[in-house]
Structure formats: structure tokens, C-alpha cells
Design a protein around this motif. Structure first.
Motif, PDB file in Angstrom:
ATOM      1  N   GLU A  32       0.836  -1.206   0.000  1.00 31.26           N
ATOM      2  CA  GLU A  32       0.000   0.000   0.000  1.00 31.26           C
ATOM      3  C   GLU A  32       0.863   1.246   0.000  1.00 31.26           C
ATOM      4  OE1 GLU A  32      -2.815  -0.103   3.157  1.00 31.26           O
ATOM      5  OE2 GLU A  32      -3.717  -1.977   2.480  1.00 31.26           O
ATOM      6  N   GLN A  33       1.950   1.220   0.810  1.00 29.78           N
ATOM      7  CA  GLN A  33       2.839   2.381   0.860  1.00 29.78           C
ATOM      8  C   GLN A  33       3.520   2.581  -0.496  1.00 29.78           C
ATOM      9  OE1 GLN A  33       5.477   1.569   4.133  1.00 29.78           O
ATOM     10  NE2 GLN A  33       4.036   2.349   5.677  1.00 29.78           N
ATOM     11  N   VAL A  34       3.979   1.518  -1.129  1.00 27.82           N
ATOM     12  CA  VAL A  34       4.621   1.606  -2.431  1.00 27.82           C
ATOM     13  C   VAL A  34       3.603   2.105  -3.457  1.00 27.82           C
ATOM     14  CG1 VAL A  34       5.612   0.255  -4.318  1.00 27.82           C
ATOM     15  CG2 VAL A  34       6.391  -0.129  -1.984  1.00 27.82           C
ATOM     16  N   SER A  35       2.369   1.608  -3.396  1.00 28.39           N
ATOM     17  CA  SER A  35       1.344   2.038  -4.322  1.00 28.39           C
ATOM     18  C   SER A  35       1.050   3.524  -4.159  1.00 28.39           C
ATOM     19  CB  SER A  35       0.057   1.239  -4.125  1.00 28.39           C
ATOM     20  OG  SER A  35       0.287  -0.107  -4.447  1.00 28.39           O
ATOM     21  N   GLU A  36       0.979   3.988  -2.908  1.00 32.70           N
ATOM     22  CA  GLU A  36       0.734   5.420  -2.667  1.00 32.70           C
ATOM     23  C   GLU A  36       1.895   6.254  -3.201  1.00 32.70           C
ATOM     24  OE1 GLU A  36      -0.225   6.361   1.369  1.00 32.70           O
ATOM     25  OE2 GLU A  36      -1.841   4.884   1.432  1.00 32.70           O
ATOM     26  N   GLU A  37       3.131   5.821  -2.969  1.00 32.05           N
ATOM     27  CA  GLU A  37       4.299   6.533  -3.454  1.00 32.05           C
ATOM     28  C   GLU A  37       4.306   6.545  -4.984  1.00 32.05           C
ATOM     29  OE1 GLU A  37       7.737   4.735  -1.721  1.00 32.05           O
ATOM     30  OE2 GLU A  37       7.222   5.393   0.310  1.00 32.05           O
ATOM     31  N   GLU A  38       3.989   5.384  -5.582  1.00 31.00           N
ATOM     32  CA  GLU A  38       3.931   5.319  -7.037  1.00 31.00           C
ATOM     33  C   GLU A  38       2.829   6.226  -7.566  1.00 31.00           C
ATOM     34  OE1 GLU A  38       3.451   1.250  -8.151  1.00 31.00           O
ATOM     35  OE2 GLU A  38       5.546   0.747  -7.801  1.00 31.00           O
ATOM     36  N   SER A  39       1.686   6.279  -6.879  1.00 35.89           N
ATOM     37  CA  SER A  39       0.585   7.148  -7.296  1.00 35.89           C
ATOM     38  C   SER A  39       1.009   8.603  -7.251  1.00 35.89           C
ATOM     39  CB  SER A  39      -0.635   6.946  -6.401  1.00 35.89           C
ATOM     40  OG  SER A  39      -1.131   5.639  -6.540  1.00 35.89           O
ATOM     41  N   VAL A  40       1.716   9.009  -6.191  1.00 37.40           N
ATOM     42  CA  VAL A  40       2.183  10.394  -6.067  1.00 37.40           C
ATOM     43  C   VAL A  40       3.171  10.702  -7.190  1.00 37.40           C
ATOM     44  CG1 VAL A  40       3.540  11.971  -4.630  1.00 37.40           C
ATOM     45  CG2 VAL A  40       1.770  10.559  -3.583  1.00 37.40           C
ATOM     46  N   VAL A  41       4.095   9.771  -7.472  1.00 37.29           N
ATOM     47  CA  VAL A  41       5.079   9.968  -8.537  1.00 37.29           C
ATOM     48  C   VAL A  41       4.368  10.050  -9.889  1.00 37.29           C
ATOM     49  CG1 VAL A  41       6.978   8.873  -9.786  1.00 37.29           C
ATOM     50  CG2 VAL A  41       7.002   8.916  -7.289  1.00 37.29           C
ATOM     51  N   GLU A  42       3.413   9.139 -10.123  1.00 37.29           N
ATOM     52  CA  GLU A  42       2.671   9.147 -11.380  1.00 37.29           C
ATOM     53  C   GLU A  42       1.866  10.437 -11.534  1.00 37.29           C
ATOM     54  OE1 GLU A  42       0.313   5.610 -11.547  1.00 37.29           O
ATOM     55  OE2 GLU A  42       2.041   4.299 -11.879  1.00 37.29           O
TER      56      GLU A  42
END
Length: 198
Positions: A32-42
Motif C-alpha cells: 500500500e505504501q509503495v502504491s501510494e508513493e507510485e501514485s504520487v510519482v505518477e
């Protein structure tokens, strides 16, 4: 197996299950943390790309406007050049006409001479033929004398040098011409020098 051993295995199994569940739970949190970070980067990349697209679209619109202005300027320049060329062709005889008009004035003055001598009369007849030839050549190029006497005064065609009171003549009518005026198609080469009624 003894009861004690079974209990140990059950406890051990429960601990293993809890450990596995804990590990999977941590993995979910990390995912979930990686997904949130990836979402912010995207999201940042998307905003950057959108801003770049808007900037490029603005540049394209600016270039289109410049192109359209240049095209309009080019069309106007071409139209002006065409009009200038047409005017140059239409009025090509203007400078020549201006020069020949002076000679026509001299011919007219010379032909007003009256003489009884046959030689002078034949010379005047020759001059008259030359005069008519020059007038005809000028007519072919569109140069004609301006009619003045009896016409209403037109400041574009006539140059008034005198005003006189004349009975039975309306005001602002040309009553006498001192020097002929000439017109080339629709352009005045030289205005008529005239006397106008008051």
C-alpha cells in the motif's frame, strides 16, 4: 503422541500462522505504501506532462498565428506589387507625355503665325502634319487634351489664374483657356490654365 507434544505443535502452528499473517500484513502495508508513493510519482509526472503539453500547444498556436500573419503580409505585398506593376504599365507614357506636351505648346504657337509667303505656308503645313502625328501618337497611349472652355471649373482638371464677371454665363464656368491641359487615362498630366467666371 502425547498430549503435551500435541499442544506444543498446536502452539507452534498458531505462532507460525500468526507470524505468517503478520508478515503478510506488513507486506500489504508495504505494498500500500509503495502504491501510494507510485501514485504520487505518477500524479507528479502526469501534471508535468500536462503542463508541457499545454506549453507546446501554446507555442503551436503562436506559430500558427505568426504563419497566418506572414501569409497575410505576403499576400498584401504581392497584391501591392501587382497594383504597382499595373499602374506602371498604365501610366508608362506619363514622363514622355509631359515632355512632348511642351513641344506641342511650341507647335501650337508656331502654327498661329500668319504669312503670305508660299514657303512659310508650306512649312506651316508640314509643322501641322507633325503636330497631328504627335497628337495621334499620344492619343494611342491614352493622352488627350482636357476640354475646358464652357465646362464647369474642376480644381482637379483646371488651374484658375483669373476670375472675371461675364454676362449671360453662370458662375464657376471656364470662359477662356490660356494653356491646354492634358490627361493620361484617368490621371492629370498637366491641368488647364484657365479664366473662370465669378
Amino acid at each position: 503422541m502425547t498430549e503435551e507434544r500435541k499442544n506444543e505443535q498446536t502452539v507452534e502452528q498458531q505462532v507460525n500462522e500468526e507470524t505468517v499473517e503478520a508478515i503478510f500484513a506488513e507486506g500489504d502495508v508495504q505494498v500500500e505504501q509503495v502504491s501510494e508513493e507510485e501514485s504520487v510519482v505518477e500524479l507528479d509526472e502526469l501534471q508535468t506532462a500536462t503542463a508541457k503539453i499545454e506549453e507546446l500547444e501554446a507555442k503551436i498556436e503562436e506559430m500558427d498565428n505568426k504563419y497566418l500573419r506572414l501569409q497575410a503580409d505576403f499576400d498584401n505585398s504581392r497584391r501591392r506589387a501587382k497594383l504597382d506593376m499595373e499602374a506602371a504599365l498604365k501610366y508608362r507614357a506619363q514622363s514622355l507625355a509631359g515632355d512632348l506636351i511642351q513641344s506641342l505648346d511650341n507647335f501650337e504657337r508656331a502654327m498661329k503665325i500668319e504669312s503670305d509667303h508660299e514657303e512659310t505656308k508650306s512649312m506651316l503645313a508640314g509643322m501641322e502634319m507633325i503636330y497631328k502625328g504627335i497628337v495621334e501618337a499620344l492619343k494611342k497611349e491614352g493622352v488627350e487634351a482636357i476640354e475646358a472652355v464652357g465646362k464647369e471649373f474642376d480644381p482637379h482638371m483646371h488651374q484658375a489664374v483669373m476670375q472675371v464677371q461675364v454676362d449671360n454665363v453662370d458662375s464657376n464656368i471656364v470662359v477662356e483657356e490660356f494653356q491646354k491641359g492634358y490627361i493620361l487615362k484617368d490621371r492629370v498630366v498637366r491641368p488647364s490654365m484657365v479664366k473662370v467666371s465669378e
